[in-house]
Design a protein around this motif. Structure first.
Motif, PDB file in Angstrom:
ATOM      1  N   ILE A 136       0.857  -1.186   0.000  1.00  0.00           N
ATOM      2  CA  ILE A 136       0.000   0.000   0.000  1.00  0.00           C
ATOM      3  C   ILE A 136       0.891   1.233   0.000  1.00  0.00           C
ATOM      4  O   ILE A 136       1.749   1.384   0.879  1.00  0.00           O
ATOM      5  CB  ILE A 136      -0.910   0.052   1.256  1.00  0.00           C
ATOM      6  N   VAL A 142      -3.624   6.919  -2.751  1.00  0.00           N
ATOM      7  CA  VAL A 142      -3.391   5.600  -2.146  1.00  0.00           C
ATOM      8  C   VAL A 142      -3.321   4.587  -3.281  1.00  0.00           C
ATOM      9  O   VAL A 142      -4.314   4.358  -3.985  1.00  0.00           O
ATOM     10  CB  VAL A 142      -4.508   5.207  -1.157  1.00  0.00           C
ATOM     11  N   SER A 144      -1.890   0.568  -4.639  1.00  0.00           N
ATOM     12  CA  SER A 144      -1.727  -0.769  -4.063  1.00  0.00           C
ATOM     13  C   SER A 144      -1.329  -1.779  -5.122  1.00  0.00           C
ATOM     14  O   SER A 144      -1.623  -1.614  -6.307  1.00  0.00           O
ATOM     15  CB  SER A 144      -3.028  -1.226  -3.391  1.00  0.00           C
ATOM     16  N   GLY A 164      -7.146   1.674  -3.258  1.00  0.00           N
ATOM     17  CA  GLY A 164      -7.362   3.061  -2.851  1.00  0.00           C
ATOM     18  C   GLY A 164      -8.738   3.581  -3.224  1.00  0.00           C
ATOM     19  O   GLY A 164      -9.230   4.550  -2.628  1.00  0.00           O
ATOM     20  N   LEU A 264       3.676  -1.011   3.957  1.00  0.00           N
ATOM     21  CA  LEU A 264       3.245   0.370   3.765  1.00  0.00           C
ATOM     22  C   LEU A 264       4.422   1.222   3.319  1.00  0.00           C
ATOM     23  O   LEU A 264       5.529   1.094   3.838  1.00  0.00           O
ATOM     24  CB  LEU A 264       2.664   0.926   5.062  1.00  0.00           C
TER      25      LEU A 264
END
Length: 321
Positions: A136, A142, A144, A164, A264
């Motif tokens: 992520i 965002v 992914s 996202g 992350l």
């Protein structure tokens, strides 16, 4: 040295970064140019060809390059096309991989930037040796990438894994880019954190905050982070809320693909425990018992300034000899 090097190109809406990488993830040489300065993709590729040709010559010529990997907005791995990217000046469908391959006569693969980050993490970073994980990226948006059974999940059309844009709060905050209401990106991105802070300032007039010293248009994720570090209660509450929304979303993602880890990456991870504690708490709280306390939450091991080039270059190692 034959074919022990790869070219990585990351195309952003503003700038493009590129470099040549060895199998261990060392960037031997790199460069940068403007993306947005080029209204036409042909002039863009002409400039890119000039820069990259010099770098390829520096490392001994095309014979030493296994392949070119490209990370790009709306990049389709199957077709090699950039398709209707909202933040690029070149509209419609751009057959970028085939155009680059024609210019350099080197095999070229393209995918979207978040998928490239996942491949990079699997090749050089925290996901080495993992066959099931979710990457992520928490930046302006965002992004992914989902890896399951050792393979990146592309879906039937090349666009799978847009976590996202999953709706996490039905009827919630409007995403101006997509028109969706309540998507994860609206809350868990740097933009989302800023919007949450502004909403809290309006809705909680009684709460004192250092953020009230700033005009609304000067409040940014950086300003919020600095206030939170100084113990500002409202700024800390922004992170607690953001972590809650993200943690609940991650619980859904875990129950979908049962990953070994969620990795992350991006600017929001700099907040450390301010965001990670609520993320972990709300993820675990919303998991079925069979999934609880199994999934590692990790930060990317790729240096942020190098990650885009490394991620794109990692595509080259997947190419068949």
């Amino acid at each position: 040295m034959s074919q022990q090097l790869a070219v990585g190109i990351d195309i952003g809406g503003t700038n493009t970064v590129f470099g040549i990488v060895d199998r261990r993830g060392n960037i031997l040489c790199d460069g940068k140019m403007s993306t947005k300065a080029h209204e036409e993709v042909t002039t863009y590729l002409s400039e890119l060809h000039g820069h990259l040709s010099k770098l390829i010559d520096q490392v001994g010529g095309p014979a030493n390059i296994k392949g070119i990997g490209v990370g790009a907005p709306n990049g389709n791995y199957y077709s090699g096309n950039i398709e209707y990217a909202p933040n690029l000046r070149w509209k419609g469908i751009i057959p970028l991989a085939s155009m680059l391959q024609g210019l350099f006569n080197i095999p070229t693969h393209l995918t979207n930037d978040a998928n490239a980050a996942a491949v990079g993490e699997m090749t050089y970073g925290a996901a080495r040796g993992m066959k099931d994980f979710i990457m992520i990226t928490l930046g302006t948006g965002v992004g992914s990438g989902i890896v399951a059974n050792g393979q990146l999940i592309y879906g039937h059309d090349g666009f799978a894994g847009e976590l996202g844009h999953v709706i996490v709060i039905p009827g919630g905050r409007l995403h101006p880019g997509t028109g969706a209401k309540g998507s994860l990106e609206s809350y868990a991105s740097a933009t989302g954190v800023t919007n949450t802070a502004i909403e809290f300032l309006h809705n909680r007039p009684e709460t004192e905050s250092l953020l009230r010293n700033y005009p609304e248009n000067e409040i940014s994720s950086k300003v919020i982070f600095e206030a939170a570090q100084k113990g500002d209660p409202l700024a800390r509450e922004v992170y607690a809320y953001t972590g809650k929304v993200l943690g609940e979303a991650l619980a859904n993602f875990v129950m979908f693909s049962s990953p070994e880890a969620i990795i992350l990456f991006g600017g929001l991870t700099k907040a450390g425990d301010l965001i990670m504690k609520p993320v972990r708490e709300h993820m675990e709280k919303n998991l079925l018992p069979i999934f609880q306390n199994k999934v590692k939450l990790l930060f990317s091991e790729l240096k942020e300034s190098d990650a885009a080039i490394l991620g794109a270059s990692a595509l080259a190692w997947e190419m068949k000899d």
